[in-house]
Design a protein around this motif. Sequence first.
Motif, short mmCIF file in Angstrom:
data_model
loop_
_atom_site.label_atom_id
_atom_site.label_comp_id
_atom_site.label_asym_id
_atom_site.label_seq_id
_atom_site.Cartn_x
_atom_site.Cartn_y
_atom_site.Cartn_z
N TYR A 1 3.92 -0.01 -15.16
CA TYR A 1 3.92 -1.48 -15.00
C TYR A 1 4.14 -1.86 -13.53
O TYR A 1 3.50 -2.76 -13.01
CB TYR A 1 5.01 -2.12 -15.88
CG TYR A 1 4.78 -2.00 -17.36
CD1 TYR A 1 3.50 -1.81 -17.89
CD2 TYR A 1 5.83 -2.09 -18.26
CE1 TYR A 1 3.30 -1.70 -19.25
CE2 TYR A 1 5.63 -1.98 -19.64
CZ TYR A 1 4.37 -1.77 -20.12
OH TYR A 1 4.16 -1.66 -21.47
N ALA A 2 5.10 -1.17 -12.89
CA ALA A 2 5.39 -1.46 -11.48
C ALA A 2 4.14 -1.23 -10.63
O ALA A 2 3.83 -2.02 -9.73
CB ALA A 2 6.54 -0.57 -10.99
N LEU A 3 3.41 -0.16 -10.95
CA LEU A 3 2.20 0.17 -10.20
C LEU A 3 1.12 -0.90 -10.43
O LEU A 3 0.46 -1.35 -9.48
CB LEU A 3 1.70 1.55 -10.64
CG LEU A 3 0.55 2.15 -9.86
CD1 LEU A 3 0.90 2.27 -8.39
CD2 LEU A 3 0.21 3.53 -10.42
N VAL A 4 0.97 -1.31 -11.68
CA VAL A 4 -0.03 -2.33 -12.02
C VAL A 4 0.27 -3.64 -11.28
O VAL A 4 -0.63 -4.28 -10.73
CB VAL A 4 -0.07 -2.56 -13.55
CG1 VAL A 4 -0.87 -3.81 -13.90
CG2 VAL A 4 -0.69 -1.36 -14.25
N HIS B 1 0.83 -1.20 0.00
CA HIS B 1 0.00 0.00 0.00
C HIS B 1 0.88 1.26 0.00
O HIS B 1 0.59 2.22 -0.70
CB HIS B 1 -0.93 -0.02 1.21
CG HIS B 1 -2.02 1.00 1.12
ND1 HIS B 1 -3.06 0.86 0.24
CD2 HIS B 1 -2.20 2.18 1.76
CE1 HIS B 1 -3.85 1.91 0.36
NE2 HIS B 1 -3.36 2.72 1.28
N HIS B 2 1.95 1.23 0.80
CA HIS B 2 2.85 2.40 0.86
C HIS B 2 3.70 2.51 -0.41
O HIS B 2 3.87 3.60 -0.95
CB HIS B 2 3.78 2.28 2.08
CG HIS B 2 3.03 2.24 3.38
ND1 HIS B 2 2.36 3.32 3.87
CD2 HIS B 2 2.81 1.24 4.24
CE1 HIS B 2 1.77 2.98 5.00
NE2 HIS B 2 2.03 1.72 5.24
N THR B 3 4.22 1.39 -0.87
CA THR B 3 5.09 1.45 -2.06
C THR B 3 4.29 1.89 -3.29
O THR B 3 4.79 2.62 -4.13
CB THR B 3 5.78 0.10 -2.34
OG1 THR B 3 4.77 -0.90 -2.49
CG2 THR B 3 6.74 -0.28 -1.25
N SER B 4 3.01 1.47 -3.36
CA SER B 4 2.22 1.88 -4.54
C SER B 4 1.90 3.37 -4.48
O SER B 4 1.84 4.03 -5.52
CB SER B 4 0.95 1.04 -4.67
OG SER B 4 0.12 1.20 -3.56
N THR B 5 1.75 3.93 -3.28
CA THR B 5 1.54 5.38 -3.16
C THR B 5 2.75 6.13 -3.72
O THR B 5 2.63 7.06 -4.52
CB THR B 5 1.35 5.78 -1.68
OG1 THR B 5 0.23 5.10 -1.18
CG2 THR B 5 1.14 7.28 -1.53
N THR C 1 4.91 4.97 -5.82
CA THR C 1 5.02 4.72 -7.27
C THR C 1 4.12 5.69 -8.04
O THR C 1 4.50 6.20 -9.09
CB THR C 1 4.66 3.26 -7.60
OG1 THR C 1 5.34 2.40 -6.70
CG2 THR C 1 5.07 2.90 -9.02
N VAL C 2 2.89 5.95 -7.49
CA VAL C 2 1.98 6.92 -8.14
C VAL C 2 2.66 8.29 -8.19
O VAL C 2 2.65 8.96 -9.23
CB VAL C 2 0.65 7.02 -7.36
CG1 VAL C 2 -0.17 8.20 -7.85
CG2 VAL C 2 -0.15 5.74 -7.50
N LEU D 1 5.52 12.52 -11.29
CA LEU D 1 6.73 13.33 -11.46
C LEU D 1 7.31 13.08 -12.86
O LEU D 1 7.66 14.03 -13.59
CB LEU D 1 7.76 12.95 -10.39
CG LEU D 1 9.05 13.77 -10.33
CD1 LEU D 1 8.76 15.18 -9.84
CD2 LEU D 1 10.07 13.11 -9.41
N ALA D 2 7.38 11.81 -13.25
CA ALA D 2 7.94 11.46 -14.57
C ALA D 2 7.03 11.94 -15.70
O ALA D 2 7.51 12.44 -16.72
CB ALA D 2 8.14 9.94 -14.65
#
Lengths: 90, 208
Positions: free
Chosen positions: B38-41, A27-31, A33-34, A39-40
């Motif tokens: 992809y990492a998020l998915v 849950h934290h890592t996906s936040t 990643t979003v 940013l990208a």
Amino acid sequence: MRILLLLAISIGAGVLLKNVRHLRYLHHTSTWTVWLLLLAFGFTLGSNEAIVRDFLHFGLTAFAVAFAGVAGSVLAAWGVRMVIDKKRTK
Amino acid sequence: MKDSLMALGMFLMGILVGVSGWLPVDALPADLTEWLLYALVVQIGVELGAGGNLRRIAGSFSLRTLVLPLATITGTLAFTAVAGMVLGGWSLADYMAVGSGMGYYSLSSVLIIDMKSDAMGVSTATQLGVLAVMVNIIREMTALVCGPWLARVFGRYAPTAAAGVTSMDVTLPMIVRSTGQEMFPIALMHGMVLEVSVPLLVTLFAGL
């Protein structure tokens, strides 16, 4: 299509790995990643001179039409929710 | 609220760094956004699979899930028509063709340029195509950045409706995160229905 395939494989992996304790950190890592994705995305748009130039030319009109579309769909979705939730509570 | 502000801040910071030229264009890998997506998915997929709610989620597929894409189409077209009437400059049908993209910027712009070139000339048709790209990129970014806020204020269907076609791919992880795993089949169905409707609607309005 590639995203849907990856999603299906990941769901399968999740079913197999459901007893792994470290999955609760997802849950934290996906936040994060979003946030990195946004940013990208921002960097990709900002560093593209053609997009920036077109944006300066059409920006206001584009914003107005985009926000109108978002507002219309969001209000319609809000109406759908009101109808469905009302039916459920009856 | 904190998540929405952070998302907006990151997006704006990315634009600022890109425009300012502080980082060279090739400083980041060209397909970085694709790999991050992809990492998020993968993370969302594993979370869904490990959550143990798959049977309940699959059971929520029904005819009722078709109501939301229809509402999205109706709301988008109605408000785009109003915006077109206020803004002027292009015809109402042109604005409707642009709005019908529902976030599908690549297909809608190509269709518009292709269909409008004969009627208004390649240069003007290209300008309309560029407007379609802009409008649909802004829609996708608005859905990504404001999704959690929209869910809180307008309810759980709002981020899916705002995302348009992208509710089945790019914005799907955000939708699941901000509205819960139950929205997964609804967002997927929503994106699929809109993906079919976009070429039909764009062709219809661009042909008027």
